[in-house]
Structures are given as structure tokens and as C-alpha cells.
Write a protein that holds these residues in place. Sequence first.
Motif, PDB file in Angstrom:
ATOM      1  N   ILE A  18      36.860  -1.621  10.787  1.00  0.00           N
ATOM      2  CA  ILE A  18      36.335  -0.502  12.015  1.00  0.00           C
ATOM      3  C   ILE A  18      35.421  -0.309  11.769  1.00  0.00           C
ATOM      4  CG2 ILE A  18      37.670   1.138  12.770  1.00  0.00           C
ATOM      5  CD1 ILE A  18      39.604  -0.830  12.472  1.00  0.00           C
ATOM      6  N   ILE A  19      34.408  -0.607  12.991  1.00  0.00           N
ATOM      7  CA  ILE A  19      33.478  -1.310  13.315  1.00  0.00           C
ATOM      8  C   ILE A  19      32.525  -0.517  15.009  1.00  0.00           C
ATOM      9  CG2 ILE A  19      30.897  -1.796  13.832  1.00  0.00           C
ATOM     10  CD1 ILE A  19      32.633  -4.369  12.394  1.00  0.00           C
ATOM     11  N   GLN A  20      32.596   1.280  14.076  1.00  0.00           N
ATOM     12  CA  GLN A  20      31.447   1.614  16.419  1.00  0.00           C
ATOM     13  C   GLN A  20      30.119   2.180  15.524  1.00  0.00           C
ATOM     14  OE1 GLN A  20      32.398   5.519  16.768  1.00  0.00           O
ATOM     15  NE2 GLN A  20      32.973   5.185  18.445  1.00  0.00           N
ATOM     16  N   GLY A  21      29.187   1.298  16.793  1.00  0.00           N
ATOM     17  CA  GLY A  21      27.551   1.585  17.062  1.00  0.00           C
ATOM     18  C   GLY A  21      27.526   2.390  17.721  1.00  0.00           C
ATOM     19  N   GLY A  22      26.670   2.925  17.849  1.00  0.00           N
ATOM     20  CA  GLY A  22      26.007   4.084  18.744  1.00  0.00           C
ATOM     21  C   GLY A  22      26.848   3.907  20.018  1.00  0.00           C
ATOM     22  N   ASP A  23      26.425   2.343  20.199  1.00  0.00           N
ATOM     23  CA  ASP A  23      26.621   2.143  22.579  1.00  0.00           C
ATOM     24  C   ASP A  23      28.422   1.860  22.568  1.00  0.00           C
ATOM     25  OD1 ASP A  23      24.247   1.020  22.470  1.00  0.00           O
ATOM     26  OD2 ASP A  23      24.656  -1.009  22.060  1.00  0.00           O
ATOM     27  N   GLU A  24      28.881   1.454  21.504  1.00  0.00           N
ATOM     28  CA  GLU A  24      30.504   1.752  21.376  1.00  0.00           C
ATOM     29  C   GLU A  24      30.824   2.896  21.029  1.00  0.00           C
ATOM     30  OE1 GLU A  24      29.912  -1.743  18.845  1.00  0.00           O
ATOM     31  OE2 GLU A  24      28.972   0.064  19.319  1.00  0.00           O
ATOM     32  N   ARG A  25      30.191   4.247  19.835  1.00  0.00           N
ATOM     33  CA  ARG A  25      30.427   5.738  20.691  1.00  0.00           C
ATOM     34  C   ARG A  25      30.562   6.406  21.988  1.00  0.00           C
ATOM     35  NH1 ARG A  25      28.924   6.242  16.009  1.00  0.00           N
ATOM     36  NH2 ARG A  25      26.211   6.392  16.694  1.00  0.00           N
ATOM     37  N   ALA A  26      29.353   6.163  22.502  1.00  0.00           N
ATOM     38  CA  ALA A  26      29.166   5.917  24.050  1.00  0.00           C
ATOM     39  C   ALA A  26      29.849   5.920  24.938  1.00  0.00           C
ATOM     40  CB  ALA A  26      27.543   5.643  24.157  1.00  0.00           C
ATOM     41  N   THR A  27      31.096   5.096  24.687  1.00  0.00           N
ATOM     42  CA  THR A  27      31.689   4.311  25.762  1.00  0.00           C
ATOM     43  C   THR A  27      32.966   4.957  24.947  1.00  0.00           C
ATOM     44  OG1 THR A  27      31.360   2.124  25.063  1.00  0.00           O
ATOM     45  CG2 THR A  27      29.687   2.413  26.694  1.00  0.00           C
ATOM     46  N   GLY A  28      33.358   5.515  23.970  1.00  0.00           N
ATOM     47  CA  GLY A  28      34.874   5.708  23.070  1.00  0.00           C
ATOM     48  C   GLY A  28      35.098   5.068  22.253  1.00  0.00           C
ATOM     49  N   VAL A  29      34.813   3.517  22.852  1.00  0.00           N
ATOM     50  CA  VAL A  29      35.864   2.530  21.812  1.00  0.00           C
ATOM     51  C   VAL A  29      35.407   2.120  20.433  1.00  0.00           C
ATOM     52  CG1 VAL A  29      35.255   1.339  24.641  1.00  0.00           C
ATOM     53  CG2 VAL A  29      33.873   0.090  22.797  1.00  0.00           C
ATOM     54  N   VAL A  30      35.397   1.044  19.680  1.00  0.00           N
ATOM     55  CA  VAL A  30      35.433   0.523  18.321  1.00  0.00           C
ATOM     56  C   VAL A  30      35.963  -0.690  18.676  1.00  0.00           C
ATOM     57  CG1 VAL A  30      36.305   3.106  17.452  1.00  0.00           C
ATOM     58  CG2 VAL A  30      38.072   0.939  17.751  1.00  0.00           C
ATOM     59  N   GLN A  31      35.524  -1.727  17.652  1.00  0.00           N
ATOM     60  CA  GLN A  31      35.600  -2.963  17.148  1.00  0.00           C
ATOM     61  C   GLN A  31      36.493  -3.472  16.228  1.00  0.00           C
ATOM     62  OE1 GLN A  31      32.123  -5.408  17.464  1.00  0.00           O
ATOM     63  NE2 GLN A  31      31.096  -4.354  18.070  1.00  0.00           N
ATOM     64  N   ILE A  32      37.350  -3.464  16.331  1.00  0.00           N
ATOM     65  CA  ILE A  32      38.465  -4.205  14.469  1.00  0.00           C
ATOM     66  C   ILE A  32      38.543  -5.062  14.354  1.00  0.00           C
ATOM     67  CG2 ILE A  32      40.912  -3.515  14.148  1.00  0.00           C
ATOM     68  CD1 ILE A  32      41.427  -1.534  16.398  1.00  0.00           C
ATOM     69  N   LYS A  33      37.764  -5.299  13.594  1.00  0.00           N
ATOM     70  CA  LYS A  33      38.135  -6.882  13.175  1.00  0.00           C
ATOM     71  C   LYS A  33      38.581  -7.501  11.839  1.00  0.00           C
ATOM     72  CE  LYS A  33      33.850  -9.781  11.016  1.00  0.00           C
ATOM     73  NZ  LYS A  33      33.915 -10.382  12.037  1.00  0.00           N
ATOM     74  N   ASP A  34      39.567  -8.456  12.397  1.00  0.00           N
ATOM     75  CA  ASP A  34      41.126  -9.140  11.692  1.00  0.00           C
ATOM     76  C   ASP A  34      39.887  -9.669  10.169  1.00  0.00           C
ATOM     77  OD1 ASP A  34      42.797 -10.197  10.167  1.00  0.00           O
ATOM     78  OD2 ASP A  34      43.393 -11.112  11.887  1.00  0.00           O
ATOM     79  N   LEU A  35      39.908  -9.085   8.460  1.00  0.00           N
ATOM     80  CA  LEU A  35      38.706  -9.585   7.813  1.00  0.00           C
ATOM     81  C   LEU A  35      40.112 -10.807   6.897  1.00  0.00           C
ATOM     82  CD1 LEU A  35      37.339  -6.878   6.167  1.00  0.00           C
ATOM     83  CD2 LEU A  35      36.557  -8.233   7.682  1.00  0.00           C
ATOM     84  N   ILE A  36      41.449 -10.903   7.809  1.00  0.00           N
ATOM     85  CA  ILE A  36      41.811 -12.033   6.685  1.00  0.00           C
ATOM     86  C   ILE A  36      42.194 -13.540   7.880  1.00  0.00           C
ATOM     87  CG2 ILE A  36      44.575 -12.786   5.700  1.00  0.00           C
ATOM     88  CD1 ILE A  36      43.425 -10.536   4.388  1.00  0.00           C
ATOM     89  N   GLU A  37      41.869 -13.395   8.964  1.00  0.00           N
ATOM     90  CA  GLU A  37      41.483 -14.780  10.141  1.00  0.00           C
ATOM     91  C   GLU A  37      40.536 -15.011   8.946  1.00  0.00           C
ATOM     92  OE1 GLU A  37      42.900 -16.429  12.948  1.00  0.00           O
ATOM     93  OE2 GLU A  37      44.477 -14.288  12.339  1.00  0.00           O
ATOM     94  N   GLY A  38      40.718 -16.839   9.351  1.00  0.00           N
ATOM     95  CA  GLY A  38      39.796 -17.353   9.098  1.00  0.00           C
ATOM     96  C   GLY A  38      39.959 -17.723   7.374  1.00  0.00           C
ATOM     97  N   LYS A  39      40.576 -16.915   6.744  1.00  0.00           N
ATOM     98  CA  LYS A  39      41.121 -17.119   4.892  1.00  0.00           C
ATOM     99  C   LYS A  39      43.097 -17.269   5.212  1.00  0.00           C
ATOM    100  CE  LYS A  39      37.926 -14.045   3.866  1.00  0.00           C
ATOM    101  NZ  LYS A  39      37.461 -12.887   2.736  1.00  0.00           N
ATOM    102  N   ARG A  40      43.482 -18.374   5.687  1.00  0.00           N
ATOM    103  CA  ARG A  40      44.530 -18.863   5.675  1.00  0.00           C
ATOM    104  C   ARG A  40      45.131 -18.665   4.407  1.00  0.00           C
ATOM    105  NH1 ARG A  40      46.055 -15.441   9.553  1.00  0.00           N
ATOM    106  NH2 ARG A  40      44.926 -14.480   8.493  1.00  0.00           N
ATOM    107  N   LEU A  41      46.381 -18.250   4.200  1.00  0.00           N
ATOM    108  CA  LEU A  41      47.114 -18.754   2.530  1.00  0.00           C
ATOM    109  C   LEU A  41      47.815 -19.957   2.494  1.00  0.00           C
ATOM    110  CD1 LEU A  41      49.724 -16.113   3.265  1.00  0.00           C
ATOM    111  CD2 LEU A  41      47.318 -16.600   1.504  1.00  0.00           C
TER     112      LEU A  41
END
Length: 507
Positions: free
Chosen positions: A437-460
Motif C-alpha cells: 500500500i503506497i500513499q504519498g502527499g499527493d495521494e493523501r491530499a486527494t484521499g486515495v492510495v496506490q495498491i501494488k500487486d507484488l505477486i504479479e510478474g512472479k507467476r508460478l
Amino acid sequence: MNDKQKKPQKLKARLPRGFVDRTAGDIRAVNEMTAKIREVYEHYGFDPVETPLFEYTDALGKFLPDSDRPNEGVFSLQDDDEQWMSLRYDLTAPLARHVAENFNEIQLPYRTYRAGYVFRNEKPGPGRFRQFMQFDADTVGAPGVQADAEMCMMMADTLEALGIKRGDYVIRVNNRKVLDGVLEAIGLGGDDKAGQRLNVLRAIDKLDKFGPEGVALLLGPGRKDESGDFTKGAGLDQAQIDKVLFFVGIKDYAESATRLADLVAGTSKGGEGVEELNFIGALVKSAGYQSDRIKIDPSVVRGLEYYTGPVYEAELLFDVTNEKGEKVVFGSVGGGGRYDGLVSRFMGQPVPATGFSIGVSRLMTALKNLGKLGASEVIEPVLVTVMDGDVEAMGRYQKMTQELRAAGIRAEMFQGNWKKFGNQLKYADRRGCPVAIIQGGDERATGVVQIKDLIEGKRLSGEIEDNASWREARVAQETVSEADLVAKVKEILAAQAEDRKRAGDAQ
């Protein structure tokens, strides 16, 4: 004179010999296994009890491995009142003390189980540790061998609950009274023959290792091994040896029961032991436990100075590869028997008891060999990263973390040096975190968060072609409102779970 202060010596980190550190995987595997064992015991009406790691040394008494002196087989210390205390050697002697001390409050028969570490002050070696876990079940105050039969059935049910299928295990049952009867029948009764009897029992115990020929030598003049070392034998004559080998060589108890009864006829305990074995055999068969699960086996020798009646052993029959790369039968993972004399030491009156102990570490190794343990998934925590260190930002990060936890999602807020954001993602990668979960100042100002799927790209591995379009539809990073954070994380985790399932099905 050199007035310079000596540099303090750095303390060396070292693990004591014969002890091991347990990793998260080990701990979870043990918890998974003991939970299944506990469930079986509870279904049989057994209740838990816990005794301390330390007992007064005299409570362990003659059941120490070598002698009853402190530090012979046990770790001991002297209390401030100069009484010797020892770390428990097993879980049975402490139970005997507990029963005797609380005898008037305990409801007999007392049916109890307990798991815990025991300690052996012995030389460590490969697979031989000074601290290990046992899981015991005991019935105190039940004189009939139906209690022993039930223990055997509970052992069989426990192994099957752990995923060990029929044909891969057997519960082998014998009776010390029959053994004593055979020894008396060949002229080894009486106190003056105690040492020779012990040598015979030790020889019988080597049957799996040396075979009948090797045991015959140990029963007679002695045996020389491959290195030239000689072990003195028990000194029996050929007629005596033949009778002992007949007894331990019985493969089909039903076919040999009459001859065995004739062999021990007239002895003080032998006939009684045969009757008890027959009774156990009939009981377990009536309950649906055939000889492929519970088998009368006269070669079982346990607790040379401990057991007084039926003895039983849980043996795994499948092959494993040892450290030399050789295929070997796994062997025993636990056992027990009737020990009517143990509680009586404290009471001055007969108190019948029977029970068995499972070697948790050894059984865990067996289950891992079968792929029956550690297969349950442990999902690493969702990582809430930290972009800013002010109170308002930290409060938002902590709030998000708590919301995820409240929704039943494993989560942690990064607690290291937050100023190097790249290190946070490296930490998440090494930890195996599924989502960041990533939230910098810009995201915080607009009340959003970035959600990064860390498993994507590491497929079984082992993907099937039909999954390709489904996988391509997955987005590696999304921006959502704070209000939708929990729902979105749940959605990603569910997709990852489905991904793992599909990969597993394709293998």
C-alpha cells in the motif's frame, strides 16, 4: 605500564550442543500437527493437563536412564533450600507425581493428555537432541486391558488423522508378562537372574537391526561386528535360544498362540499375559481394527524397567532416504504401555495406569516426507509503506494497517528506515509480501492510495494455456479511494489465491 583500557571481548553467539532454534515454518508445522493430535484425544474424552519443566529429582527416581544421581541423564540444579531439582526427562513421571499429589481431587479413571519439551543430559548426535517435544496420553486408575486396547486404537486414529494411510503404519502390541513368562520358562526367573534377563531383552530389541542370526549370537556366546568390536552375549544354551527366537519370530499370532501358551504354562505371569494379549486382540477386532492396523507382535520390547503389562509401538512402514542416500523403513514414532508401579511409588497402594507418547519431532519428519505437513498456506502480510514521517501521515498509515487487520487481513506498517523507499519494496520482496500500500502527499491530499500487486510478474510455474488471458487481465498497480482500500486488497488476495489454485491444478 600500559594504562590503556583493554578492548572488551565480543561475545560469541553460539547454540548449545544438542539444542536447536526453531523457525517460523517449524513452529507452524508443529502447531498444525499437534492440533490434529489434540482433536483425536479430545474425541476420545481426554482432557489436557500441564506440569512444570522442573521436578524434584527424587520424583524422577529410578526411571532415569542410568542411575538416580543428579546429572546422570538429567539436567539438575540445587534450589536455595538445597533440594535437587531436574528438568523433566519424560512426561510420565511428572504425571505420576501430579496424580499422587492431587489424588483426592482427581476423578478416576483420570484421562489426560499433554504436550511439552523433555530434556536428556546425554551426548548429542545426528538426529539425537537434548531437548525435544513429546505428546502423551494416559489413563490412570483403569486396571483392565480394555484401557490398553483403547490406547492402541487412539494411536491408529491419530496417525490416520495426520494423513498416514492404512498400510503405511501398524500399531504393534506385546505384553511384558508374556516376556517374563518366556524368560521364567527357560530358567531365568528370580532376582539372581535379573542381569541375564536384561541382556536377553536387550538382545531381542536388536532383532530389526541384526536379524535372527545376530540376535542368536547375542543370546548365546556374543557377537562381533564389522569393525571387530565384540559384544558379550547373554550365555544361553541352544534350547533356550530356540525358545526365545520362536517367541520373537511369531509372525501370525493366531497360528502360534497355542504353542506360546504351552511355552509359558506354569509360569507366574506368562499365562496371564497371553490371556491379556488375546483379550486386546479380540477387543480391537470387534471395534473394526484388523491386524493391518493393530497387530499382536511378540518382538516388541519397550521400557525394560518401566512397563508391567501390555506394551505397544506405532511404526511407520514406508521407506525414506537416510543421510547416506539409502532407502530405509522409517520405523517407530511413538509407543507406550502399562506402568502400574509408577504412581504407586508415591502412594503406597496400587494405582494402575497406561499411556503412550508420540515423538513429535520424529513424526513431523515423517509427515514432511509424505508431504502431509507444511502444505497449508501462510500468506505473508500486506505491507503498508511509509512515504512521510509526520504525525498526520503516520496516523493515516497506522489507520490503514488497523483497518486491514480488523478485516482479517494480515498486515504490517513498515517500521524500518522509511526515508529510502526502495528499501521498503526490497523488504517486501524478500518477505514475500503479496501487496504493498503506497500513499504519498499527493495521494493523501486527494484521499486515495496506490495498491501494488507484488505477486504479479512472479507467476508460478506450470501455467496452463487457458490461464493466459485471465492473467493478462490482472493489473499490477491500481489507485483507489481510502474507503475502498480493504475491499480492493481482498479482491487482489482472492485473485492471487485463485492463481495459486489454477497453477496447482495444472501440475
